[in-house]
Design an enzyme around this catalytic site. Structure first.
Site, PDB file in Angstrom:
ATOM      1  N   ASP A 414      68.022  16.531  59.833  1.00 39.42           N
ATOM      2  CA  ASP A 414      68.068  17.984  59.909  1.00 39.42           C
ATOM      3  C   ASP A 414      68.726  18.496  58.623  1.00 39.42           C
ATOM      4  O   ASP A 414      69.384  17.727  57.915  1.00 39.42           O
ATOM      5  CB  ASP A 414      68.891  18.371  61.146  1.00 39.42           C
ATOM      6  CG  ASP A 414      69.060  19.872  61.282  1.00 39.42           C
ATOM      7  OD1 ASP A 414      68.100  20.599  61.018  1.00 39.42           O
ATOM      8  OD2 ASP A 414      70.167  20.302  61.645  1.00 39.42           O
ATOM      9  N   LYS A 415      68.564  19.753  58.305  1.00 38.22           N
ATOM     10  CA  LYS A 415      69.194  20.301  57.092  1.00 38.22           C
ATOM     11  C   LYS A 415      70.514  21.000  57.411  1.00 38.22           C
ATOM     12  O   LYS A 415      71.578  20.577  56.977  1.00 38.22           O
ATOM     13  CB  LYS A 415      68.241  21.263  56.383  1.00 38.22           C
ATOM     14  CG  LYS A 415      68.799  21.800  55.065  1.00 38.22           C
ATOM     15  CD  LYS A 415      67.871  22.779  54.404  1.00 38.22           C
ATOM     16  CE  LYS A 415      67.977  24.164  54.988  1.00 38.22           C
ATOM     17  NZ  LYS A 415      69.228  24.866  54.669  1.00 38.22           N
ATOM     18  N   GLU A 511      75.945  34.331  62.327  1.00 40.06           N
ATOM     19  CA  GLU A 511      76.331  35.634  62.861  1.00 40.06           C
ATOM     20  C   GLU A 511      77.744  36.001  62.424  1.00 40.06           C
ATOM     21  O   GLU A 511      78.009  37.151  62.029  1.00 40.06           O
ATOM     22  CB  GLU A 511      76.251  35.618  64.391  1.00 40.06           C
ATOM     23  CG  GLU A 511      74.832  35.591  64.924  1.00 40.06           C
ATOM     24  CD  GLU A 511      74.758  35.917  66.403  1.00 40.06           C
ATOM     25  OE1 GLU A 511      73.728  36.453  66.826  1.00 40.06           O
ATOM     26  OE2 GLU A 511      75.731  35.642  67.134  1.00 40.06           O
ATOM     27  N   ARG A 607      70.213  31.198  52.732  1.00 38.86           N
ATOM     28  CA  ARG A 607      69.567  31.462  54.027  1.00 38.86           C
ATOM     29  C   ARG A 607      69.373  32.972  54.157  1.00 38.86           C
ATOM     30  O   ARG A 607      70.334  33.735  54.051  1.00 38.86           O
ATOM     31  CB  ARG A 607      70.448  30.955  55.167  1.00 38.86           C
ATOM     32  CG  ARG A 607      70.586  29.447  55.182  1.00 38.86           C
ATOM     33  CD  ARG A 607      71.735  29.022  56.086  1.00 38.86           C
ATOM     34  NE  ARG A 607      71.511  29.360  57.469  1.00 38.86           N
ATOM     35  CZ  ARG A 607      70.860  28.600  58.341  1.00 38.86           C
ATOM     36  NH1 ARG A 607      70.338  27.453  57.948  1.00 38.86           N
ATOM     37  NH2 ARG A 607      70.738  28.965  59.605  1.00 38.86           N
ATOM     38  N   THR A 687      63.381  20.742  59.116  1.00 38.47           N
ATOM     39  CA  THR A 687      64.237  21.921  59.289  1.00 38.47           C
ATOM     40  C   THR A 687      63.428  23.105  59.803  1.00 38.47           C
ATOM     41  O   THR A 687      62.204  23.157  59.626  1.00 38.47           O
ATOM     42  CB  THR A 687      64.932  22.287  57.954  1.00 38.47           C
ATOM     43  OG1 THR A 687      65.718  23.449  58.142  1.00 38.47           O
ATOM     44  CG2 THR A 687      63.909  22.538  56.859  1.00 38.47           C
ATOM     45  N   GLY A 688      64.109  24.044  60.410  1.00 39.27           N
ATOM     46  CA  GLY A 688      63.475  25.286  60.848  1.00 39.27           C
ATOM     47  C   GLY A 688      63.511  26.353  59.773  1.00 39.27           C
ATOM     48  O   GLY A 688      62.936  27.428  59.930  1.00 39.27           O
ATOM     49  N   ASP A 689      64.190  26.078  58.650  1.00 38.05           N
ATOM     50  CA  ASP A 689      64.329  27.068  57.577  1.00 38.05           C
ATOM     51  C   ASP A 689      63.001  27.297  56.854  1.00 38.05           C
ATOM     52  O   ASP A 689      62.070  26.500  56.945  1.00 38.05           O
ATOM     53  CB  ASP A 689      65.371  26.599  56.553  1.00 38.05           C
ATOM     54  CG  ASP A 689      66.769  27.014  56.966  1.00 38.05           C
ATOM     55  OD1 ASP A 689      66.905  27.636  58.033  1.00 38.05           O
ATOM     56  OD2 ASP A 689      67.718  26.708  56.237  1.00 38.05           O
ATOM     57  N   ARG A 798      60.002  25.057  58.777  1.00 34.90           N
ATOM     58  CA  ARG A 798      59.528  25.892  59.885  1.00 34.90           C
ATOM     59  C   ARG A 798      59.163  25.040  61.099  1.00 34.90           C
ATOM     60  O   ARG A 798      58.169  25.260  61.762  1.00 34.90           O
ATOM     61  CB  ARG A 798      58.310  26.711  59.461  1.00 34.90           C
ATOM     62  CG  ARG A 798      58.556  27.686  58.328  1.00 34.90           C
ATOM     63  CD  ARG A 798      59.521  28.764  58.744  1.00 34.90           C
ATOM     64  NE  ARG A 798      59.511  29.916  57.843  1.00 34.90           N
ATOM     65  CZ  ARG A 798      60.482  30.796  57.781  1.00 34.90           C
ATOM     66  NH1 ARG A 798      61.544  30.673  58.544  1.00 34.90           N
ATOM     67  NH2 ARG A 798      60.415  31.825  56.970  1.00 34.90           N
ATOM     68  N   LYS A 804      59.660  18.336  65.569  1.00 36.43           N
ATOM     69  CA  LYS A 804      60.478  17.296  64.938  1.00 36.43           C
ATOM     70  C   LYS A 804      60.256  15.962  65.638  1.00 36.43           C
ATOM     71  O   LYS A 804      60.090  14.921  64.990  1.00 36.43           O
ATOM     72  CB  LYS A 804      61.966  17.681  65.007  1.00 36.43           C
ATOM     73  CG  LYS A 804      62.354  18.870  64.141  1.00 36.43           C
ATOM     74  CD  LYS A 804      63.862  19.116  64.206  1.00 36.43           C
ATOM     75  CE  LYS A 804      64.292  20.266  63.299  1.00 36.43           C
ATOM     76  NZ  LYS A 804      65.753  20.444  63.271  1.00 36.43           N
TER      77      LYS A 804
END
EC number: 7.6.2.1
Length: 1146
Positions: A414-415, A511, A607, A687-689, A798, A804
């Site tokens: 993961d990142k 957040e 990000r 990663t989801g980034d 993404r 994954k």
């Protein structure tokens, strides 16, 4: 009542919308619903007893024995033992029964003790007191007596006794704070909310008067998901229906904090609680070594059956002549003559099986288990893998995969939080094209720098001032942050300075960074009180917004929204999320300028999030409420219905701006990836980034290099060309240079070879994995895998959590079947951690779900380097030697017995005494190999860390390949031939003395069957022990003590066994045999000569291979040896202790 019952049954079983079988109805306080409301159907649920133990007093012995004899080796030895009891076999049943009894007993004691501890823990938990509400009064009972539907009171710092629906609390706003450290390791306080219609019930009498039913899903193990609804019956016939979610559920094992007391109703009890459902073990992972071990075991089983068949056939061939079948001294009885030939042959076959059964080493399994269990402590004791910042050390959740750490070929990481620190720092925001850069603030600490607000670009005009403040308000309101309680200072009275000292708590570091960053730009979030969010604006005025709805974040939508109402009555929807999920929903705003800034920030590795809003009129809001309420109260497919509702609500937005947050790279992450690539391991980042952010991080951590040619397999590329064309174009590109890259050069470290890096996104992966119209998807997958194999690094961006796991499974099941490792720190990484051969969790800031579900856990990504390149390397070297050595020493042990049958008329006569047969694997040869498998270091720790390429020497299960296995087997056969025929030719010529004893003519030594067998056994014990000594590179006093101590123990035992008349033995065939043998000088010479001849081929092979075809590890060993010799004093020459590696604390 009958009509009501019928109506309920029809509604439940005939309604098409919802599958009522998957739900349960709970009657709060065991009260029946009002007449005509719905039928009262009594349901049976388990009590609140927790049972984590496997056994009871009555079933322990049969159940434990059943489980142990499911192992093929144990079952095999049981069969052999039973055969020895049933038929007349050459060896005593003790020879098989004693080792088996020892193994079974030791394992049973260990498992019994562990289960006794579980029983104690269960009893303590089940007998702890709990407060019930009964007839309006508090009643104290034991936890195990709690039932579904009981109303429970829990006080501060108490743990919840079962899964409860939160009804009310001592806090006025109907909230409570909970820690779930014992469930998922998260120590932060989480806020839970009472049911809206019951939060005002503060006394036992109020709660006892509650009339309600709860409908919810059947028990599920997912800690973070719950779907239900509560029907509250007031004076009216129609009940008030409220949705219930995970925010209303208090889980067993969690602890109440900062709240005096709460009331809740039990919905899941005992083994149906989410905590108990999570006791269930994960699917068992098996290492490559264990699989090889089982294959070798089958090979040796075939060898055993072949030996028994050969001897059985040869016995009947040899006995075909009458005088051989019935010699004058051993005439058969009439019944023996008339016995069925096939029955006799089968009995003889079984007898030979018993005679040769020691070729299957039952003690190997016990030794392997001990080696894995004890060896795992080397990781937990490693001080270099302890992180002082967090106070965390490495964890070993399973020791079954230690050696697999030395076989990893692919790492999926993961990142965020794994390669990066997950320590967010607000860098800038862009509003309407204007960029604002506050001086850096991180985790509440203002970093030194210029004060005030630095604004790049010109200040916005008056017309844009509104949008600017709307943007700041959006970030202050669109989140799920909690403000840590401060009883001394009331929110509205806080000054700007005191506001700045607020401590924010959130499950998402992003957040917190955003709210802290906006605080520097003049807007401070104060708190949420009585459903009103309070913020402090630039003029130090407190603004209050009523929180109407929260549209929670999820990894599919990749955005979250809040609907709030201002003091002036205006209703706003504020939405923040990834640019890919916000831009398509925007109809107004300066999209091009903001998109350009977002892309620029992404390239720099920041990000990014986009912020948008829309105003709602009362009619629109009413429609939204109706839509959300319908989705929220659904029991079936609630998540799907909510997602559809969110999709309709979050559209036609006005773009306000974007934010940029920096997530710094973890310490030594780049060095670790570089070392892993040198070790021949391919590293993939999942990663989801967004692509640009992830690519920048990959460059920073040296996954991609400056000479790396990036290949894109993204949605944008597929839109321009078809998927088929893109895949074939990429395939041609990577295969253009020298065909396929091999393991030795794929890491892209050579300047001569073109280095490729592949970037793929989630949407493109979905297309590749999606079956084609003709029903096949194999071609695209194979093409994709071929491209990936020829790339030094792959970045998947993404990615949804399930994708994954799909990537890991795709590589794991490819034709090479590589060993995979997945590492991550968040709940979204759990699926890939469970899918990979080895799963490693990073003990990070996103909770401990990953660490809890992993096989191993480390504090930081940098610790992966030592875990694989040092610990993994040692584990594999040690256990592979252990497995090969066990088979080798058992070949040495049993092959002379096979040869002996050719010289005793296939009469099943044993070569060795019963005591030697029994103790060979248990006592004489077990401890040296166990110590070797725990302490061996063929090269030093510093060398392994300094030269990662040594990891390649053991890749692809190199030390347990068939070539190595056959070498060890033939070495055992050669040594057995030397033992047997060396002793045989020495005592070939014998004469009978006047008193009837046999004496050798050349050595004048008293000689017989047991002397011959004892001589062979003595040479064998010394040879196999010294073979291990020759293989040992790392000598400590423990090695010396065990190796030489084992040989001394054998000699002392033999002297005592044959030197004393033991009263408990019916006959003593070994009496004085060992002493008589050692009294002959030639016997000493033969023992020394045969040991030397046996060890010589292995020594020669080692010397020749080291000189002519040395491996990388052997070159390092040779260099070190030469350096030691050169450093030794020239006059005296090097001492043995100087040539061997010095012991080090592991």
């Amino acid at each position: 009542m009958d009509c009501s019952l019928a109506r309920t049954l029809v509604r439940r079983y005939c309604a098409g919308e919802e599958n009522w079988v998957d739900s349960r109805t709970i009657y709060v306080g065991h009260k029946e619903p009002p007449p005509g409301a719905e039928a009262y159907i009594l349901q049976r649920h388990p009590d609140n007893r927790i049972v984590s133990s496997k056994y009871t007093f009555w079933n322990f012995i049969p159940k434990n024995l059943f489980e142990q004899f499911r192992r093929i080796a144990n079952f095999y030895f049981l069969i052999i033992f039973l055969v020895q009891l049933i038929i007349d076999t050459p060896t005593s049943p003790v020879t098989s029964g004693l080792p088996l009894f020892f193994v079974i007993t030791v394992t049973a004691i260990k498992q019994g003790y562990e289960d006794w501890l579980r029983h104690k823990a269960d009893n303590a938990m089940n007998q702890c007191p709990v407060h019930f509400i009964q007839h309006g009064k508090l009643v104290r009972k034991q936890s195990r007596k709690l039932r579904v539907g009981d109303i429970v009171m829990v006080k501060e710092d108490e743990t919840f006794p079962c899964d409860l629906i939160f009804l009310s609390s001592s806090r006025g706003d109907g909230t409570c704070h909970v820690t779930t450290a014992s469930l998922d390791g998260e120590s932060s306080h989480k806020t839970h909310y009472a049911v809206q219609d019951t939060k005002g019930f503060h006394t036992e009498e109020d709660i006892d008067g509650l009339h309600a039913t709860i409908e919810c899903e059947q028990p599920q193990p997912d800690l973070y998901k719950f779907v239900g609804r509560i029907n509250v019956y007031n004076d009216r016939n129609d009940p008030v229906v409220r949705p219930l979610g995970s925010e209303n559920l208090l889980l067993r094992g969690a602890t109440l904090k900062n709240t005096e007391k709460i009331f809740g109703v039990a919905i899941y009890t005992g083994m149906e609680t989410k905590m108990a459902l999570n006791y269930q073990s994960k699917s068992q992972k098996r290492s490559a070594v264990e699989k090889s071990m089982n294959v070798f075991l089958i090979v040796y089983l075939c060898i055993l059956i072949s030996k028994a068949l050969i001897n059985t056939v040869l016995k009947y061939v040899w006995q075909s002549e009458p005088f051989r079948d019935e010699p004058w001294y051993n005439q058969k009885t009439e019944s023996e003559r008339q016995r069925n030939l096939f029955l006799r042959a089968f009995t003889d076959f079984l007898a030979f099986m018993v005679l040769f059964n020691y070729i299957i080493p039952v003690s190997m399994y016990v030794t392997v288990e001990m080696q894995k269990f004890l060896g795992s402590y080397f990781i937990t004791w490693d001080e270099e893998m302890f992180d002082e910042d967090t106070g965390e050390g490495p964890l070993v959740n399973t020791s079954d995969l230690n050696e697999e750490l030395g076989q990893v070929e692919y790492i999926f990481t993961d990142k965020t939080g794994t390669l990066t620190e997950n320590n967010m720092e607000f860098k800038e925001c862009c509003i309407e094209g204007h960029v604002y850069v506050p001086h850096a603030i991180c985790n509440g600490q203002v970093l030194p720098g210029a004060s005030g607000i630095d604004m790049i670009d010109s200040s916005p005009g008056t017309s844009a001032r509104e949008r600017e403040e709307l943007f700041f308000r959006a970030l202050c309101l669109c989140h799920t942050i909690q403000v840590k309680d401060d009883d001394d200072v009331d929110g509205p009275r806080k000054s700007p300075d005191s506001g700045k000292s607020c401590t924010y708590i959130s499950s998402s570091p992003d957040e917190v960074a955003l709210v802290e960053g906006i605080q520097r730009l003049g807007f401070t979030y104060l708190r949420l009180k009585d459903n009103y969010m309070e913020i402090l604006n630039r003029e130090n005025d407190v603004e209050r917004f009523e929180l109407l709805e929260i549209l929670s974040f999820d990894s599919v939508r990749r955005r979250m929204s809040v609907i709030v109402k201002s003091a002036t009555g205006e209703i706003y929807l504020f939405c923040k999320g990834a640019d890919s999920s916000i831009f398509p929903r925007v109809i107004e705003g300066k999209v091009d300028q903001i998109r350009a800034r977002v892309e620029r920030n992404a390239v720099e590795g920041l990000r990014t999030l986009c912020v948008a809003y829309k105003r709602l009129n009362p009619e629109e809001y009413e429609g939204i409420c109706t839509l959300l309420q319908a989705a929220k109260v659904a029991l079936q497919d609630r998540e799907k219905k909510l997602a559809e509702a969110y999709e309709q609500i979050e559209k036609d937005l006005v773009l306000l701006g974007a934010t940029a947050v920096e997530d710094r790279l973890q310490e030594k992450a780049a060095d670790t990836i570089e070392a892993l690539q040198k070790a021949g391991i391919k590293v993939w980042v999942l990663t989801g980034d967004k692509m640009e952010t992830a690519a920048a991080t990959c460059y920073a951590c040296k996954l991609f290099r400056r000479n790396t040619q990036l290949l894109e397999l993204t949605t944008k590329k597929i839109e321009e060309q078809s998927l088929h064309d893109v895949l074939f174009e990429l395939s041609k590109t990577v295969l253009r240079h020298s065909g396929s890259l091999t393991r030795d050069n794929f890491s892209g470290l050579s300047a001569d070879m073109q280095d490729y890096g592949l970037i793929i996104d989630g949407a493109a992966l979905s297309l590749i994995m999606k079956p084609r119209e003709d029903g096949s998807c194999g071609n695209y997958r194979e093409l994709f895998l071929e491209i990936c194999r020829n790339c030094s690094a792959v970045l998947c961006c993404r990615m949804a959590p399930l994708q994954k796991a799909q990537i890991v499974k795709l590589i794991k099941l490819s034709k090479e079947h590589p060993i995979t490792l997945a590492i991550g720190d968040g709940a979204n990484d759990v699926s890939m951690i469970l899918e990979a051969h080895v799963g490693i969790g990073v003990i990070g800031k996103e909770g401990r779900q990953a660490a809890r579900n992993s096989d191993y856990a480390v504090p930081k990504f940098k610790h992966l380097k030592k875990m694989l390149l040092v610990h993994g390397h040692f584990y594999y070297i040690r256990i592979s030697e252990l497995v090969q050595y066990f088979f080798y020493k058992n070949v040495c042990f049993i092959f002379p017995q096979f040869l002996y049958q050719f010289f005793c008329g296939f009469s099943q006569q044993t070569l060795y005494d019963t005591a030697y047969l029994t103790l060979y694997n248990i006592s004489f040869t077990s401890l040296p190999i166990l110590l070797y498998s725990l302490m061996e270091q063929h090269v030093s720790i510093d060398t392994l860390r300094r030269d990662p390429s040594l990891y390649r020497d053991i890749a692809k299960n190199a030390l347990l390949r068939w070539r190595v296995f056959i070498y060890w087997t033939f070495l055992g056969v050669f040594d057995a031939l030397v033992f047997f025929f060396g002793a045989y030719f020495m005592f070939e010529n014998t004469t009978v003395t006047s008193n009837g004893q046999i004496m050798t003519t050349n050595t004048h030594m008293i000689f017989g069957n047991w002397t011959f067998g004892t001589l062979v056994f003595t040479v064998m014990v010394f040879t196999v022990t010294l073979k291990l000594a020759l293989d040992t590179h790392y000598w400590t006093w423990i090695n010396h003590f065990v190796i030489w101590g084992s040989l001394l123990f054998y000699i002392v035992f033999s002297l005592l066994w044959g030197g004393i008349i033991w009263p408990f033995l019916n006959y003593q065939r070994m009496y004085y045999v060992f002493i008589q043998m050692l009294s002959s000088g030639p016997a000493w010479l033969v023992i020394i000569l045969l040991i030397t001849v046996s060890l010589l081929p292995d020594v020669l092979k080692k010397v020749l291979c080291r000189q002519l075809w040395p491996s990388a590890t052997e070159r390092v060993q040779n260099t070190k040896l030469k350096a030691s010799v050169a450093a030794a004093p020239s006059m005296d020459g090097p001492l043995l202790k100087d040539l061997l590696p010095r012991p080090r604390r592991h």
